[in-house]
Scaffold this motif. Structure first.
Motif, mmCIF file in Angstrom:
data_model
loop_
_atom_site.group_PDB
_atom_site.id
_atom_site.type_symbol
_atom_site.label_atom_id
_atom_site.label_comp_id
_atom_site.label_asym_id
_atom_site.label_seq_id
_atom_site.Cartn_x
_atom_site.Cartn_y
_atom_site.Cartn_z
ATOM 1 N N VAL A 57 -22.950 -68.915 -12.233
ATOM 2 C CA VAL A 57 -23.082 -69.142 -10.791
ATOM 3 C C VAL A 57 -21.974 -68.381 -10.059
ATOM 4 C CG1 VAL A 57 -23.006 -70.867 -8.952
ATOM 5 C CG2 VAL A 57 -24.152 -71.408 -11.110
ATOM 6 N N PRO A 86 -27.139 -67.397 -8.563
ATOM 7 C CA PRO A 86 -27.155 -67.335 -10.030
ATOM 8 C C PRO A 86 -27.118 -65.885 -10.498
ATOM 9 C CG PRO A 86 -28.911 -68.754 -9.204
ATOM 10 C CD PRO A 86 -28.351 -68.005 -8.027
ATOM 11 N N HIS B 98 -32.749 -67.114 -14.219
ATOM 12 C CA HIS B 98 -32.544 -68.154 -13.199
ATOM 13 C C HIS B 98 -33.366 -67.895 -11.939
ATOM 14 C CE1 HIS B 98 -29.383 -69.803 -15.646
ATOM 15 N NE2 HIS B 98 -28.755 -68.644 -15.659
#
Lengths: 92, 133
Positions: A57, A86, B98
């Motif tokens: 992150v 991300p 992600h």
């Protein structure tokens, strides 16, 4: 203090599908806690078990990389935009 | 099967990027509107083992998101190359995905004629192919 938080990618799953939301707090930790109050579980998506930002992150407060600016203690000025991004990564 | 239209110019651009980066993996983004790709954005691969891994330079990612906002574009796809293996998401690709709303486009250079395929990678790592027309 009111700030805008933007969440490209999978993190919107943790905020009921929202990719942009208002939050308050003077530091990054405060902002994450504020979002977690409204969207329980958000904190665990961005912080690891040790309470640090997860390695994948990246957080930018305006133009500043939060990691290079105090991490969770990084100041979040009134009106700033916080991007929680991300990483895009993989391999063969 | 889900399908997206990948313009020939963008396909050629990402193959050219893959070839120019070999033996390292190339990586970048594809911006679009209403799910249709309009341009490729080359990014730097900053992974410390770039022959077998990729990581898009985070600040370039930030700038790309802002540029897409300014142009009323959205992230349609994330591309990367496999210099010596097939155009299919590896276990690492699945573990580190992600962006379930983006199509992951892979360019394989293992054959003379590059192979370009698209996939959705869900949060649980499940892969579904997306036809690139």
């Amino acid at each position: 203090m009111a700030v805008t938080v933007r969440l490209p990618g999978a993190l919107r799953d943790a905020t009921g599908g929202k990719t942009k939301l208002e939050a308050s707090g003077g530091t990054l930790a405060d902002v994450i806690a504020d979002i977690d109050r409204r969207h329980p579980g958000f904190r665990g998506r961005v912080l690891d078990e040790g309470g640090k930002l997860r390695t994948y992150v990246n957080v930018y407060i305006g133009e500043d990389d939060a990691r290079a600016n105090g991490g969770l203690a990084a100041p979040v000025p009134e009106g700033s935009e916080v991007m929680v991004i991300p990483a895009m990564a993989g391999g063969t | 099967m889900e399908r997206i239209a990948l313009p020939r110019a963008i396909r050629e651009e990402i193959v050219a990027h893959a070839r120019a980066s070999a033996p390292n993996e190339a990586c970048g983004l594809i911006a679009g509107r209403d799910g249709t790709p309009v341009r490729a954005i080359r990014c730097a691969n900053v992974h410390e083992t770039p022959t077998t891994r990729y990581r898009i330079e985070p600040r370039e990612q930030l700038q790309a998101f802002r540029a897409m906002d300014d142009r009323s574009e959205e992230l349609v796809a994330i591309y990367h190359s496999h210099p010596a293996s097939q155009a299919y998401p590896s276990p690492t690709d699945r573990a580190e995905a992600h962006y379930p709303d983006a199509v992951y486009i892979l360019v394989s250079l293992r054959t003379d004629e590059p192979e370009v395929r698209g996939f959705r990678i869900a949060a649980d790592g499940i892969v579904r192919e997306v036809a690139l027309d």
